[in-house]
Design a protein around this motif. Structure first.
Motif, PDB file in Angstrom:
ATOM      1  N   THR A  17       0.852  -1.185   0.000  1.00 15.87           N
ATOM      2  CA  THR A  17       0.000   0.000   0.000  1.00 15.87           C
ATOM      3  C   THR A  17       0.892   1.241   0.000  1.00 15.87           C
ATOM      4  N   PRO A  18       0.599   2.260  -0.824  1.00 13.84           N
ATOM      5  CA  PRO A  18       1.414   3.483  -0.799  1.00 13.84           C
ATOM      6  C   PRO A  18       1.576   4.017   0.619  1.00 13.84           C
ATOM      7  N   ASN A  19       2.812   4.361   0.979  1.00 15.44           N
ATOM      8  CA  ASN A  19       3.086   4.829   2.328  1.00 15.44           C
ATOM      9  C   ASN A  19       4.045   6.013   2.279  1.00 15.44           C
ATOM     10  N   GLU A  20       4.724   6.289   3.399  1.00 17.43           N
ATOM     11  CA  GLU A  20       5.594   7.472   3.455  1.00 17.43           C
ATOM     12  C   GLU A  20       6.831   7.355   2.572  1.00 17.43           C
ATOM     13  N   ASN A  21       7.110   6.144   2.057  1.00 15.53           N
ATOM     14  CA  ASN A  21       8.273   5.931   1.185  1.00 15.53           C
ATOM     15  C   ASN A  21       7.871   5.815  -0.284  1.00 15.53           C
ATOM     16  N   THR A  22       6.707   6.350  -0.627  1.00 13.51           N
ATOM     17  CA  THR A  22       6.160   6.210  -1.981  1.00 13.51           C
ATOM     18  C   THR A  22       6.247   7.515  -2.771  1.00 13.51           C
ATOM     19  N   VAL A  23       6.642   7.397  -4.056  1.00 10.37           N
ATOM     20  CA  VAL A  23       6.574   8.542  -4.968  1.00 10.37           C
ATOM     21  C   VAL A  23       5.496   8.255  -6.013  1.00 10.37           C
ATOM     22  N   GLU A  24       4.927   9.323  -6.544  1.00  6.38           N
ATOM     23  CA  GLU A  24       3.916   9.202  -7.598  1.00  6.38           C
ATOM     24  C   GLU A  24       4.571   9.601  -8.908  1.00  6.38           C
ATOM     25  N   VAL A  25       4.438   8.754  -9.920  1.00  2.00           N
ATOM     26  CA  VAL A  25       5.152   8.920 -11.187  1.00  2.00           C
ATOM     27  C   VAL A  25       4.152   9.145 -12.313  1.00  2.00           C
ATOM     28  N   HIS A  26       4.296  10.265 -13.031  1.00  2.00           N
ATOM     29  CA  HIS A  26       3.357  10.626 -14.103  1.00  2.00           C
ATOM     30  C   HIS A  26       4.055  10.625 -15.459  1.00  2.00           C
ATOM     31  N   GLY A  27       3.285  10.349 -16.522  1.00  4.75           N
ATOM     32  CA  GLY A  27       3.818  10.431 -17.879  1.00  4.75           C
ATOM     33  C   GLY A  27       4.562   9.194 -18.327  1.00  4.75           C
ATOM     34  N   VAL A  28       4.327   8.066 -17.675  1.00  4.49           N
ATOM     35  CA  VAL A  28       4.992   6.812 -18.055  1.00  4.49           C
ATOM     36  C   VAL A  28       4.431   6.345 -19.401  1.00  4.49           C
ATOM     37  N   PRO A  29       5.291   5.944 -20.346  1.00  5.03           N
ATOM     38  CA  PRO A  29       4.786   5.446 -21.638  1.00  5.03           C
ATOM     39  C   PRO A  29       3.760   4.332 -21.444  1.00  5.03           C
ATOM     40  N   GLU A  30       2.718   4.349 -22.250  1.00  8.11           N
ATOM     41  CA  GLU A  30       1.597   3.429 -22.057  1.00  8.11           C
ATOM     42  C   GLU A  30       1.991   1.959 -22.157  1.00  8.11           C
ATOM     43  N   GLU A  31       3.067   1.664 -22.919  1.00  5.82           N
ATOM     44  CA  GLU A  31       3.467   0.261 -23.067  1.00  5.82           C
ATOM     45  C   GLU A  31       4.199  -0.276 -21.841  1.00  5.82           C
ATOM     46  N   GLY A  49       7.911  -2.200  -4.337  1.00  5.30           N
ATOM     47  CA  GLY A  49       6.762  -2.510  -5.179  1.00  5.30           C
ATOM     48  C   GLY A  49       6.324  -1.328  -6.013  1.00  5.30           C
ATOM     49  N   THR A  50       5.639  -1.633  -7.119  1.00  2.71           N
ATOM     50  CA  THR A  50       5.135  -0.615  -8.026  1.00  2.71           C
ATOM     51  C   THR A  50       3.659  -0.911  -8.299  1.00  2.71           C
ATOM     52  N   VAL A  51       2.827   0.098  -8.172  1.00  2.00           N
ATOM     53  CA  VAL A  51       1.379  -0.091  -8.331  1.00  2.00           C
ATOM     54  C   VAL A  51       0.847   0.859  -9.397  1.00  2.00           C
ATOM     55  N   PHE A  52       0.115   0.311 -10.368  1.00  3.52           N
ATOM     56  CA  PHE A  52      -0.524   1.132 -11.398  1.00  3.52           C
ATOM     57  C   PHE A  52      -1.669   1.895 -10.762  1.00  3.52           C
ATOM     58  N   LYS A  53      -1.709   3.225 -10.965  1.00  5.95           N
ATOM     59  CA  LYS A  53      -2.795   4.043 -10.406  1.00  5.95           C
ATOM     60  C   LYS A  53      -3.861   4.304 -11.457  1.00  5.95           C
ATOM     61  N   GLU A  54      -3.453   4.916 -12.555  1.00  8.06           N
ATOM     62  CA  GLU A  54      -4.353   5.223 -13.662  1.00  8.06           C
ATOM     63  C   GLU A  54      -3.492   5.479 -14.875  1.00  8.06           C
ATOM     64  N   LYS A  55      -4.088   5.883 -15.965  1.00  7.68           N
ATOM     65  CA  LYS A  55      -3.365   6.060 -17.219  1.00  7.68           C
ATOM     66  C   LYS A  55      -2.048   6.824 -17.031  1.00  7.68           C
ATOM     67  N   THR A  61       7.117   2.431  -4.459  1.00 12.38           N
ATOM     68  CA  THR A  61       7.420   2.428  -3.022  1.00 12.38           C
ATOM     69  C   THR A  61       8.826   1.893  -2.770  1.00 12.38           C
ATOM     70  N   TYR A  62       9.608   2.694  -2.050  1.00 11.25           N
ATOM     71  CA  TYR A  62      10.988   2.331  -1.703  1.00 11.25           C
ATOM     72  C   TYR A  62      11.060   1.738  -0.299  1.00 11.25           C
ATOM     73  N   SER A  63      12.227   1.166   0.025  1.00 12.99           N
ATOM     74  CA  SER A  63      12.419   0.566   1.350  1.00 12.99           C
ATOM     75  C   SER A  63      12.699   1.630   2.406  1.00 12.99           C
ATOM     76  N   LYS A  87       6.702  12.950  -8.380  1.00 14.49           N
ATOM     77  CA  LYS A  87       6.095  13.807  -7.353  1.00 14.49           C
ATOM     78  C   LYS A  87       5.947  13.050  -6.039  1.00 14.49           C
ATOM     79  N   GLU A  88       5.673  13.799  -4.967  1.00 11.89           N
ATOM     80  CA  GLU A  88       5.431  13.155  -3.674  1.00 11.89           C
ATOM     81  C   GLU A  88       4.218  12.245  -3.762  1.00 11.89           C
ATOM     82  N   GLY A  89       4.309  11.090  -3.097  1.00  8.89           N
ATOM     83  CA  GLY A  89       3.171  10.190  -3.022  1.00  8.89           C
ATOM     84  C   GLY A  89       2.125  10.745  -2.061  1.00  8.89           C
ATOM     85  N   PRO A  90       0.985  10.076  -1.960  1.00  9.00           N
ATOM     86  CA  PRO A  90      -0.108  10.605  -1.138  1.00  9.00           C
ATOM     87  C   PRO A  90       0.211  10.669   0.358  1.00  9.00           C
ATOM     88  N   HIS A  91       1.185   9.861   0.808  1.00  6.69           N
ATOM     89  CA  HIS A  91       1.468   9.822   2.246  1.00  6.69           C
ATOM     90  C   HIS A  91       2.954   9.991   2.533  1.00  6.69           C
TER      91      HIS A  91
END
Length: 198
Positions: A17-31, A49-55, A61-63, A87-91
């Motif tokens: 689950t996204p936590n304090e060690n998580t970054v949010e990554v935008h603009g990743v190629p669709e493939e 771990g890496t979790v798909f959020k949306e398009k 998430t880092y250790s 960008k900063e993750g939600p937490h």
């Protein structure tokens, strides 16, 4: 593509689950899938771990938070055919307040005596990490915090106490349940806005 040359492929990982060690990554190629994103962001440290959020958007998430900070300092990857923003993750912003999920059972929430016993146990547990300023556990009949029912919201005097509590409690078993912990925004806690989902 330029980005594809940086990727050698990565094994599948557990997706925390996204936590304090998580970054949010935008603009990743669709493939790109989780494995490719994981391999790319391993440049900054160990990816849990890496979790798909949306398009075109993923949570990575880092250790450790220091690795998260390294990625945030870079801010973006640019190339001829991609422009990935970090960008900063939600937490990810450390706080004196935390939210602990899955600590309260329906029995604890429904029975006043069990609730008081659980509240005392949790308070004593949290005080082992630092001085606790306030604990709130919304119940179903709590009309003030309907969206926070069952969550354990704890505010410490300092961020160190909150950090120690999260490191020790996140993923631990409490009365048979796996605890999920995250930082909670101080301004929302102070305003009495308590929600399980922000």
């Amino acid at each position: 593509s330029d980005l594809s040359k940086m990727i050698q492929g990565a094994p599948g990982l557990a997706n925390p689950t996204p936590n304090e060690n998580t970054v949010e990554v935008h603009g990743v190629p669709e493939e790109f899938r989780e494995a490719e994103v994981t391999e790319l962001f391993s440049l900054f440290g160990k990816v849990l771990g890496t979790v798909f959020k949306e398009k075109k958007t993923f949570f990575v998430t880092y250790s450790h938070y220091q690795e998260c900070e390294k990625a945030l300092l870079v801010k973006e990857f640019k190339g001829d055919d991609f422009d990935i923003a970090i960008k900063e993750g939600p937490h990810s912003r450390p706080s004196t307040a935390i939210l602990l999920k899955n600590m309260m059972t329906n029995d604890m929430l429904g029975d006043s005596e069990e609730f008081e016993d659980a509240l005392l146990d949790i308070k004593q547990e949290c005080e082992s990490y630092g001085r606790v300023v306030h604990i709130v556990i919304p119940r179903a009949k709590d009309v003030q915090h309907p969206e926070g029912t069952g969550g354990v919201f704890v505010k410490f005097e300092g961020k160190d106490g909150a950090s120690r509590a999260l490191k020790d409690l996140n993923g631990r078993r409490f009365d048979g349940n796996i605890i999920e912990g995250q930082y909670y925004p101080e301004d929302l806690f102070d305003a009495g806005t308590l929600k399980l989902k922000l």
